[in-house]
Design a protein around this motif. Sequence first.
Motif, PDB file in Angstrom:
ATOM      1  N   GLN A 171    -109.071 -42.208 -24.894  1.00  0.00           N
ATOM      2  CA  GLN A 171    -109.274 -42.424 -26.321  1.00  0.00           C
ATOM      3  C   GLN A 171    -108.970 -43.868 -26.710  1.00  0.00           C
ATOM      4  O   GLN A 171    -109.732 -44.499 -27.449  1.00  0.00           O
ATOM      5  CB  GLN A 171    -108.375 -41.471 -27.123  1.00  0.00           C
ATOM      6  N   GLN A 182    -104.720 -41.535 -36.650  1.00  0.00           N
ATOM      7  CA  GLN A 182    -105.265 -41.004 -35.402  1.00  0.00           C
ATOM      8  C   GLN A 182    -104.462 -41.504 -34.204  1.00  0.00           C
ATOM      9  O   GLN A 182    -104.118 -40.736 -33.308  1.00  0.00           O
ATOM     10  CB  GLN A 182    -106.724 -41.411 -35.269  1.00  0.00           C
ATOM     11  N   GLN A 185    -101.169 -39.721 -33.887  1.00  0.00           N
ATOM     12  CA  GLN A 185    -101.299 -38.376 -33.329  1.00  0.00           C
ATOM     13  C   GLN A 185    -101.408 -38.430 -31.811  1.00  0.00           C
ATOM     14  O   GLN A 185    -100.794 -37.615 -31.104  1.00  0.00           O
ATOM     15  CB  GLN A 185    -102.517 -37.670 -33.932  1.00  0.00           C
ATOM     16  N   TRP A 186    -102.171 -39.365 -31.277  1.00  0.00           N
ATOM     17  CA  TRP A 186    -102.245 -39.516 -29.815  1.00  0.00           C
ATOM     18  C   TRP A 186    -100.869 -39.838 -29.246  1.00  0.00           C
ATOM     19  O   TRP A 186    -100.455 -39.266 -28.237  1.00  0.00           O
ATOM     20  CB  TRP A 186    -103.188 -40.663 -29.436  1.00  0.00           C
TER      21      TRP A 186
END
Length: 277
Positions: A171, A182, A185-186
């Motif tokens: 990602q 985002q 969250q990773w």
Amino acid sequence: MRTSEPLSRLRAMHTTDPEEAWRTVSAVFVPHEVTVDGALDARLNVARSDRVTFGYLTYGAETTLEVPPLTDCYHLNLTLTGRTRVRHGRDETATHGAVGAMFSPFEPSTVTWSADAAQFAIKLPRTHLEAHLSALLHDVVPRPPRFAVRVGLRGPAGRGLLAAAKFFAQQAGAQTCVPELQREQWESFLLTQVLLGVPNTYSRALRTIGGSAGRYAVEQAIDYIEAHPGRPLGGAVLASVAGTSAAALRRAFLREVGMTPAEYVRRARAARPPRGF
């Protein structure tokens, strides 16, 4: 540039100069000493934030790193190809595709890489890893966690950790502009898998979170239900709020209040006065 490499878009270094490799890797991770045996072909691709420094690193020659105590960070190596020999304090291990190594802040280390070794090298600041541990436990962490040096990657927890690292690399390497939420969250997913996948002094406490939710988890869920009467409140949402699994939260609700979370949601909504025009 080898586009098949993880994080190839985020190239920080490609050099045959040992001094340049030493300066770059020291700046990205921690200062250390390097001894190279053979012709170097060092490459480092790296994604960085305040919470995680995630790199793909290879030297292309047998290389020995002498690393002082890390002091303010933990460090995880996940060996993808080749092998390394690790001495961390009094502990020794060898890493390969099924075994990684975790370094705590408190001891010096010596790591010798084979010429074909390539690794995910992951720097985790103490403040953020320990804060994440505290959030998972819903409690203050009185002492820093101590981790096993050897990290097995063949069992369920180890496979989950390696899969999380590969997901993070995929990602982070694929997107040029990542929204902050985002990315967080990773990072949270990776930190959780590190804490679950590497044996440590809080492993038992972490395992009990999903197995046996207590009164605190029920109170967290109830507070959320009362504060958000109009939102969809399924089991997964409430379990996330309470920091446990849906099954464990259901058992805790039955034990503490005599009904399931879904039944509690229905009763709480039925008890609210009707909205006026």
